[in-house]
Design a protein around this motif. Sequence first.
Motif, PDB file in Angstrom:
ATOM      1  N   ALA A 290       0.835  -1.202   0.000  1.00  0.00           N
ATOM      2  CA  ALA A 290       0.000   0.000   0.000  1.00  0.00           C
ATOM      3  C   ALA A 290       0.869   1.251   0.000  1.00  0.00           C
ATOM      4  N   GLY A 291       1.962   1.212   0.790  1.00  0.00           N
ATOM      5  CA  GLY A 291       2.880   2.349   0.800  1.00  0.00           C
ATOM      6  C   GLY A 291       3.490   2.596  -0.557  1.00  0.00           C
ATOM      7  N   ASP A 292       3.866   1.516  -1.247  1.00  0.00           N
ATOM      8  CA  ASP A 292       4.434   1.659  -2.592  1.00  0.00           C
ATOM      9  C   ASP A 292       3.416   2.274  -3.549  1.00  0.00           C
ATOM     10  N   GLU A 293       2.160   1.870  -3.430  1.00  0.00           N
ATOM     11  CA  GLU A 293       1.134   2.414  -4.322  1.00  0.00           C
ATOM     12  C   GLU A 293       0.903   3.895  -4.046  1.00  0.00           C
ATOM     13  N   ILE A 294       0.968   4.291  -2.797  1.00  0.00           N
ATOM     14  CA  ILE A 294       0.840   5.713  -2.473  1.00  0.00           C
ATOM     15  C   ILE A 294       1.993   6.499  -3.088  1.00  0.00           C
ATOM     16  N   LEU A 295       3.198   5.959  -3.035  1.00  0.00           N
ATOM     17  CA  LEU A 295       4.349   6.640  -3.621  1.00  0.00           C
ATOM     18  C   LEU A 295       4.195   6.773  -5.134  1.00  0.00           C
ATOM     19  N   ARG A 296       3.691   5.722  -5.776  1.00  0.00           N
ATOM     20  CA  ARG A 296       3.479   5.796  -7.229  1.00  0.00           C
ATOM     21  C   ARG A 296       2.431   6.860  -7.560  1.00  0.00           C
ATOM     22  N   GLN A 297       1.334   6.855  -6.826  1.00  0.00           N
ATOM     23  CA  GLN A 297       0.286   7.835  -7.092  1.00  0.00           C
ATOM     24  C   GLN A 297       0.765   9.254  -6.775  1.00  0.00           C
ATOM     25  N   THR A 298       1.547   9.386  -5.716  1.00  0.00           N
ATOM     26  CA  THR A 298       2.093  10.702  -5.374  1.00  0.00           C
ATOM     27  C   THR A 298       2.982  11.218  -6.497  1.00  0.00           C
ATOM     28  N   ALA A 299       3.851  10.361  -7.032  1.00  0.00           N
ATOM     29  CA  ALA A 299       4.731  10.763  -8.132  1.00  0.00           C
ATOM     30  C   ALA A 299       3.914  11.225  -9.330  1.00  0.00           C
ATOM     31  N   ASP A 300       2.842  10.493  -9.656  1.00  0.00           N
ATOM     32  CA  ASP A 300       1.989  10.874 -10.792  1.00  0.00           C
ATOM     33  C   ASP A 300       1.345  12.236 -10.561  1.00  0.00           C
ATOM     34  N   ARG A 301       0.891  12.483  -9.337  1.00  0.00           N
ATOM     35  CA  ARG A 301       0.241  13.769  -9.041  1.00  0.00           C
ATOM     36  C   ARG A 301       1.234  14.926  -9.107  1.00  0.00           C
ATOM     37  N   LEU A 302       2.399  14.735  -8.512  1.00  0.00           N
ATOM     38  CA  LEU A 302       3.355  15.837  -8.430  1.00  0.00           C
ATOM     39  C   LEU A 302       3.988  16.154  -9.780  1.00  0.00           C
ATOM     40  N   ARG A 303       4.073  15.154 -10.664  1.00  0.00           N
ATOM     41  CA  ARG A 303       4.602  15.417 -12.014  1.00  0.00           C
ATOM     42  C   ARG A 303       3.796  16.515 -12.707  1.00  0.00           C
ATOM     43  N   GLU A 304       2.497  16.531 -12.444  1.00  0.00           N
ATOM     44  CA  GLU A 304       1.619  17.498 -13.106  1.00  0.00           C
ATOM     45  C   GLU A 304       1.806  18.917 -12.572  1.00  0.00           C
ATOM     46  N   CYS A 305       2.561  19.063 -11.489  1.00  0.00           N
ATOM     47  CA  CYS A 305       2.703  20.367 -10.839  1.00  0.00           C
ATOM     48  C   CYS A 305       3.988  21.096 -11.221  1.00  0.00           C
ATOM     49  N   VAL A 306       4.874  20.446 -11.950  1.00  0.00           N
ATOM     50  CA  VAL A 306       6.159  21.062 -12.276  1.00  0.00           C
ATOM     51  C   VAL A 306       6.302  21.202 -13.780  1.00  0.00           C
ATOM     52  N   ARG A 307       7.155  22.123 -14.179  1.00  0.00           N
ATOM     53  CA  ARG A 307       7.399  22.350 -15.595  1.00  0.00           C
ATOM     54  C   ARG A 307       8.269  21.236 -16.166  1.00  0.00           C
ATOM     55  N   GLN A 308       8.291  21.133 -17.480  1.00  0.00           N
ATOM     56  CA  GLN A 308       9.085  20.095 -18.130  1.00  0.00           C
ATOM     57  C   GLN A 308      10.569  20.272 -17.837  1.00  0.00           C
ATOM     58  N   GLU A 309      11.007  21.527 -17.685  1.00  0.00           N
ATOM     59  CA  GLU A 309      12.425  21.775 -17.438  1.00  0.00           C
ATOM     60  C   GLU A 309      12.809  21.595 -15.971  1.00  0.00           C
ATOM     61  N   ASP A 310      11.829  21.421 -15.095  1.00  0.00           N
ATOM     62  CA  ASP A 310      12.117  21.170 -13.686  1.00  0.00           C
ATOM     63  C   ASP A 310      12.432  19.690 -13.481  1.00  0.00           C
ATOM     64  N   THR A 311      12.989  19.373 -12.330  1.00  0.00           N
ATOM     65  CA  THR A 311      13.301  17.985 -11.996  1.00  0.00           C
ATOM     66  C   THR A 311      12.559  17.590 -10.728  1.00  0.00           C
ATOM     67  N   LEU A 312      11.747  16.541 -10.823  1.00  0.00           N
ATOM     68  CA  LEU A 312      11.115  15.916  -9.666  1.00  0.00           C
ATOM     69  C   LEU A 312      11.801  14.581  -9.462  1.00  0.00           C
ATOM     70  N   ALA A 313      12.430  14.397  -8.314  1.00  0.00           N
ATOM     71  CA  ALA A 313      13.232  13.197  -8.065  1.00  0.00           C
ATOM     72  C   ALA A 313      12.812  12.550  -6.751  1.00  0.00           C
ATOM     73  N   ARG A 314      13.092  11.260  -6.647  1.00  0.00           N
ATOM     74  CA  ARG A 314      12.879  10.547  -5.389  1.00  0.00           C
ATOM     75  C   ARG A 314      14.230  10.307  -4.741  1.00  0.00           C
ATOM     76  N   MET A 315      14.393  10.827  -3.537  1.00  0.00           N
ATOM     77  CA  MET A 315      15.637  10.654  -2.806  1.00  0.00           C
ATOM     78  C   MET A 315      15.712   9.283  -2.163  1.00  0.00           C
ATOM     79  N   GLY A 316      14.572   8.712  -1.841  1.00  0.00           N
ATOM     80  CA  GLY A 316      14.510   7.450  -1.134  1.00  0.00           C
ATOM     81  C   GLY A 316      13.384   7.508  -0.128  1.00  0.00           C
ATOM     82  N   GLY A 317      12.835   6.339   0.228  1.00  0.00           N
ATOM     83  CA  GLY A 317      11.733   6.328   1.169  1.00  0.00           C
ATOM     84  C   GLY A 317      10.583   7.182   0.664  1.00  0.00           C
TER      85      GLY A 317
END
Length: 318
Positions: A192-219
């Motif tokens: 369930a935690g992994d699915e929340i992280l996947r969904q969070t990544a999908d949501r946050l991608r929509e909030c940044v510009r193409q030239e910005d970087t959204l990265a996962r540091m870990g956890g």
Amino acid sequence: MTTREPLAVELQRGLLVNVVDQVGEGVAVFDMEDTVVYANAALADIQGTSVDHIIGQPLSAFIPEPPPGAEEERAAAEQSGDGLLRARMVARRVDGSPVDVAITVSPLHDDDGEQIGRIVIVRDITLRRVLEDQLERAALHDPLTDLPNRRLLSDRLEHALDRAARSGRSLAVLFIDLDGFKAVNDAYGHDAGDEILRQTADRLRECVRQEDTLARMGGDELVVLLEEVANANEPLQTAHRLLRAMEPPFTIGDSRMTITASIGVALGAAGSQRALLHAADEAMYAAKRSGPGRIVVTSMEAVAADARPDASPKGPKS
């Protein structure tokens, strides 16, 4: 009973051509005007046509735009001892579709040692290039969310700092940490935690510009890198968009749950990436201490001024 001629004689009489016709790599012979005078079946397959269509074609029909420096390299190679030229490039099939190839070009000499043409060996490396790209992506992206990982973020941040130092423009790092994520893992399990992280990544991608970087540091820690920041309000607006994206409940199986995030924002125009990440991390912990779903904006200079023995330590994440 007829006496079989020596193999060397048979090769000279045409068997060699039959051998070349059956090899897996494309082979072509060009005259000094770069016109094809011989091509084997493998080259025809690579180019998506017939041998008859290739014969008489110029080199540019197969390689419209040689890679930068190819002509200079070929001239230098022909003046050297072996005259070999090796390159990887994108060629074009007859239908216009691209094909990744590795080519080897060597001079063809007559019995007197005079160059009379060139032999080109072509290998289709499309699958190899796909596999290389996949391996490179796997090395630079998080396998769970497909976001850039810590290594790729470090590389982009280093280049962003170099550009900021030259331009005098600021950049911003937003350090994001999910509130109460450990409790979700404990209550619903790591899947369930992994699915929340996947969904969070999908949501946050929509909030940044193409030239910005959204990265996962870990956890449950994510980072957004913003370049060419005009003022402190710009990353703050981005942080608010990120928090709004987290507001709709997450659906995990039959369960619906609300997850908030704490965001630390650090601004800088110079210095090390370690200092900028540390400033954003400190700001994130300050946001957590003030309550869930909060934003704290700081700068590397402010964090450095606060780095004293009696400074408040980080609190535990929740």
